[in-house]
Design an enzyme around this catalytic site. Structure first.
Site, PDB file in Angstrom:
ATOM      1  CD  GLU A  55      -3.640  -5.663   3.980  1.00  0.00           C
ATOM      2  OE1 GLU A  55      -4.564  -5.025   4.512  1.00  0.00           O
ATOM      3  OE2 GLU A  55      -2.386  -5.507   4.004  1.00  0.00           O
ATOM      4  CD  GLU A 115      -3.133  -0.864   2.418  1.00  0.00           C
ATOM      5  OE1 GLU A 115      -3.127   0.052   3.161  1.00  0.00           O
ATOM      6  OE2 GLU A 115      -4.036  -1.708   2.275  1.00  0.00           O
TER       7      GLU A 115
HETATM    8  C1  FCB Z   1      -4.194  -2.086   5.600  1.00  0.00           C
HETATM    9  C2  FCB Z   1      -3.088  -2.229   6.165  1.00  0.00           C
HETATM   10  C3  FCB Z   1      -2.953  -3.460   7.141  1.00  0.00           C
HETATM   11  C4  FCB Z   1      -4.149  -3.189   8.162  1.00  0.00           C
HETATM   12  C5  FCB Z   1      -5.450  -3.173   7.493  1.00  0.00           C
HETATM   13  C6  FCB Z   1      -6.641  -3.046   8.324  1.00  0.00           C
HETATM   14  O1  FCB Z   1      -4.390  -0.778   5.128  1.00  0.00           O
HETATM   15  O2  FCB Z   1      -2.154  -2.806   4.961  1.00  0.00           O
HETATM   16  O3  FCB Z   1      -1.863  -3.578   7.815  1.00  0.00           O
HETATM   17  O4  FCB Z   1      -3.806  -2.112   8.835  1.00  0.00           O
HETATM   18  O5  FCB Z   1      -5.231  -1.974   6.420  1.00  0.00           O
END
Ligand code: FCB
Length: 437
Positions: A344, A163
């Protein structure tokens, strides 16, 4: 609803959020150590000093992953464990920890997926300018090279930078993440150097002669106009440039989006910071794209954002599973059939064990079910999605929110470090066993 054979059901974590052991085995300080120890930065004054103590409990956590039936585990490597000051000879004790982890995954038939940078920049590099300093991208490539040589025979998939957008926005524009600055002009130079770091790491892997695959890990936010006006449509397009195309176009098309460059202006540090050949490095061919999806964004005619759907405990997250379908199909449409992994997706819930000791996170179960269904539909419509990692395996240090938000499939009682599988974990195990819903 069956998923393709061999689909990579997984879960994700990151080093600073779970490992703890902040001062052990030669680990140096990162910007997150500095930031979390600065009064007022983190809710309740929490730090990652101990976190979920995974550094000591990794074997038990590996057994949990096996019990869940995970096929893939996405974790990150802590740069300051490998190079305490961000350069020079790698620290063998740091490498050994990840070697034990990766070997333990293979012993349990779980495929390792390693992220090289999940925000824990060595503080020494921050002191030398951090990501505003182009040299940090070169240091990153050297660090990546050391990790590739130490672990490359056992890690089939590498992710470069987690990210980059979040570092840019939260670290350099809003300032609620490390290093805690509010300087928009600097922020987009940082974006460029993070992209450069990504490209240099891709090149380092290719030069190493190893066979692993590599790609970026981008949090993509589908952007929609908040109303039917022409102004909202135009503002949404530019917003999409900043949220998505800045990162996707540079990697997959070898150019930054012109609307974003125009908006920054010729005197911006971004425009002045791009050198000949940089975009060629950034667009070095990758093997896969890691997508992290949490929320949509709705943009009004004046460029501000509004909410259309209920939010989770994380006020930035609107619950909208359809956005998963939209972003996956859009990426495939606009950037070609590069293999995709979801690295994620998840939900924070106010989890507390009941009198029977169980954690009944029904909200997480329905959230995941709806998002899995959206991903399944995207696969049916031609998206080459190969795996899906739930955020997160364990409750952990949620950055500025400290330990208050719980995102895990597994509950962590921080006082005793006891782990309890939540209802969602039991449910997920069945999904994996059936390879579908
Ligand atoms: C993302 C991050 C991860 C976690 C989630 C909830 O932005 O990459 O580390 O904090 O959000």
């Amino acid at each position: 609803m069956r998923f393709p054979d061999g689909f990579g059901w997984g879960a994700a974590t990151s080093a600073y959020q779970i490992e703890g052991a902040a001062k052990e085995d030669g680990r140096g300080e990162s910007v997150w150590d500095t930031f979390s120890h600065t009064p007022g930065r983190i809710r309740n004054g929490d730090t990652g000093d101990v976190a979920a103590d995974h550094y000591h409990r990794y074997a038990q956590d590996l057994d949990l992953m096996r019990d869940l039936g995970l096929r893939s585990y996405r974790f990150s490597i802590s740069w300051p464990r490998i190079q305490a000051d961000g350069s020079g000879r790698p620290n063998q004790r740091g490498l050994d920890f990840y070697r034990r982890l990766v070997d333990g995954l293979h012993e349990r038939d779980i495929a390792p997926m390693a992220t090289l940078f999940h925000w824990d920049l060595p503080q020494a590099l921050q002191d030398a300018g951090g990501w505003e300093n182009r040299d940090t991208a070169e240091r990153f490539a050297e660090y990546a090279d050391a990790v590739f040589h130490a672990l490359g025979d056992q890690v089939p998939v590498w992710l470069t930078v987690n990210e980059p957008k979040t570092v840019v926005q939260n670290g350099y524009i809003f300032g609620h993440h490390a290093p805690g600055f509010r300087d928009e002009d600097a922020a987009y130079l940082v974006a460029h150097h993070l992209q450069l770091a990504h490209g240099l790491a891709v090149r380092a892997l290719r030069a190493s002669g190893l066979t692993g695959r590599i790609g970026p890990a981008l949090n993509l936010h589908p952007c929609y106009p908040a109303d039917d006006s022409a102004e909202a449509a135009a503002a949404t397009k530019l917003h999409d440039g900043y949220e998505n195309r800045l990162y996707l176009d540079s990697i997959f098309k070898g150019a930054y989006p012109q609307d974003v460059l125009d908006d920054r202006g010729p005197d911006s540090r971004l425009v002045r910071g791009v050198r000949d050949g940089d975009l060629k490095i950034i667009s070095s061919p990758v093997d896969l794209l890691a997508v992290q999806y949490y929320t949509p964004i709705y943009v009004t005619g004046d460029g501000s954002t509004v909410r259309k759907w209920p939010t989770s405990e994380a006020e930035w997250q609107q619950i909208y599973p359809e956005g998963m379908y939209d972003i996956l199909t859009r990426v495939t449409r606009d950037y070609g059939r590069v293999p995709i992994t979801i690295t994620e997706n998840g939900l924070p819930c106010p989890d507390v064990p009941g009198a029977d000791g169980n954690v009944d996170d029904a909200g997480r179960v329905s959230f995941l079910r709806d998002h899995f269904a959206a991903a399944h539909r995207a696969i049916g419509d031609g998206v080459p999605l190969e795996s899906y990692h739930v955020w997160s395996l364990l409750d952990n240090f949620e950055w500025a929110e400290g330990y208050e938000q719980r995102w895990g499939l597994v509950y962590v009682d921080y006082a005793s470090q006891r782990r309890v599988l939540k209802r969602s974990a039991h449910w997920y195990r069945d999904v994996i066993r059936r390879n579908g819903l």
